[in-house]
Write an enzyme that holds these catalytic residues in place. Structure first.
Site, PDB file in Angstrom:
ATOM      1  N   LYS A 159       8.434 -14.342  38.329  1.00 45.03           N
ATOM      2  CA  LYS A 159       7.353 -15.193  37.819  1.00 45.03           C
ATOM      3  C   LYS A 159       7.325 -15.169  36.293  1.00 45.03           C
ATOM      4  CE  LYS A 159       4.689 -14.729  42.047  1.00 45.03           C
ATOM      5  NZ  LYS A 159       3.689 -13.997  42.833  1.00 45.03           N
ATOM      6  N   GLN A 177      -0.815  -9.580  41.603  1.00 46.05           N
ATOM      7  CA  GLN A 177       0.158  -9.553  42.697  1.00 46.05           C
ATOM      8  C   GLN A 177      -0.398  -8.776  43.891  1.00 46.05           C
ATOM      9  OE1 GLN A 177       3.186 -11.231  42.657  1.00 46.05           O
ATOM     10  NE2 GLN A 177       3.252 -10.683  44.805  1.00 46.05           N
ATOM     11  N   ASP A 205      -3.462 -18.911  40.972  1.00 47.00           N
ATOM     12  CA  ASP A 205      -2.973 -18.680  42.335  1.00 47.00           C
ATOM     13  C   ASP A 205      -3.787 -19.499  43.339  1.00 47.00           C
ATOM     14  OD1 ASP A 205      -0.758 -17.220  43.001  1.00 47.00           O
ATOM     15  OD2 ASP A 205      -1.754 -15.260  42.935  1.00 47.00           O
TER      16      ASP A 205
END
Ligand code: NAP
Length: 283
Positions: A53, A97, A120
């Site tokens: 990422k 995460q 997200d």
């Protein structure tokens, strides 16, 4: 009939070129889109995901910082750090995460992220925005699936879309996005009876389960479009999806491979969301 493959790498490249271009335009206005990626603990898969990422951001000209914390970090300390990032003007997107260590309530952490930086799309405000058709950030994986359908010029209006899986990060938001595009949507899950009877009626099938061969050729109507979100390992240890690719490829009109399908699109949509979060600060 052999299905045409929807190439997630090629589509990603195209979309990332657009991200690079828009990022350069934003930088000329004095704003560099910034993503903070927060990793707690040593989960090996998570380490790979966060590295990818951060690298993808850097490749497209975005600023990205990876913050790593030890496995024993307290929930209080993580919440304090999220608060700091919420108030950091150089950061437009915050990604924590998952999974988090057991002592940390993941939902509490997600809810601590400012919805304006929730790239997200997991915050309850983002979910509510998607549900009600209001502006907000869409979860990256189903958002990527929608881009794949768009890339083949597929008109969902009046089509029957079947989503297998109802998680908060893939199945449910996927169903909402398909509904928003006027598909008639059926959501299947582990308690669904006669899955085959339902999938056989589908014009579009999205498999998001996490089990190999959940979707086989006899479950698919000829000409259906099949998107495979699953990430599993086969007997040889190779990455594979939820779909029996070799069989379904002979029946479907379009199909996404694994690897090289939905996977790369997920990171691409993270870049898109981060860029949009930054663009919204200058509008
Ligand atoms: P999840 O939270 O475990 O959800 C799986 C869903 O599948 C659940 O809703 C479950 O039903 C349903 N299910 C389980 N067995 C089933 C069966 N036999 N028939 C029908 N439905 C069944 O997983 P997730 O986070 O949504 O992820 C799904 C898959 O996508 C995983 O392989 C994951 O690794 C992959 N994934 C890929 C990406 C990517 O970037 N490519 C991103 C995210 C996830 P219940 O709700 O009834 O338990």
């Amino acid at each position: 009939m052999t299905a045409q493959r929807i190439d997630g790498n090629a589509l990603s490249q195209k979309l990332r070129a657009d991200v690079t271009h828009r990022t350069a335009a934003l930088k000329s206005k004095g704003v560099t889109p910034g993503l903070a990626v927060v990793l707690v603990g040593e989960n090996p898969a998570s380490q790979v995901y966060v590295r990818n990422k951060v690298k993808a951001c850097q490749d497209s000209g975005l600023y990205s910082v990876l913050e790593k914390y030890p496995e024993n970090m307290t929930e209080e300390a993580l919440l304090a750090r999220i608060n700091g990032l919420n108030n950091d003007a150089s950061i437009h997107g915050i990604l924590v995460q998952l999974p988090l260590p057991v002592q940390i309530d993941a939902q509490k952490v997600i809810e601590a992220i400012s919805p304006a930086k929730d790239v997200d799309g997991f915050h309850i405000a983002s979910a509510g925005a998607l549900m009600t058709g209001m502006p907000g950030f869409w979860p990256c994986t189903p958002f990527g699936c929608m881009k794949m359908l768009e890339s083949i010029g597929y008109d969902l209006k009046g089509k029957h879309a079947v989503v297998i899986g109802r998680s908060n990060i893939v199945g449910k938001p996927m169903a909402m996005m398909l509904l928003q595009q006027n598909a008639t949507v059926t959501i299947c899950h582990s308690a669904t009876k006669n899955l085959k009877d339902i999938t056989r009626q589908a014009d579009v099938i999205v498999a998001a389960v996490g089990k190999r061969n959940v979707l086989t050729a006899e479950m698919v109507k000829p000409g259906a479009v099949v998107l495979d979100v699953g990430m599993n390992r086969n007997d040889e240890g190779k990455l594979c999806g939820d779909v029996d690719f070799a069989g379904v490829e002979q029946i479907a009109s379009y199909i996404t491979p694994v690897p090289g399908g939905v996977g790369p699109m997920t990171i691409t949509m993270l870049l898109v969301n981060t860029l949009e979060a930054a663009e919204r600060t200058v509008i």
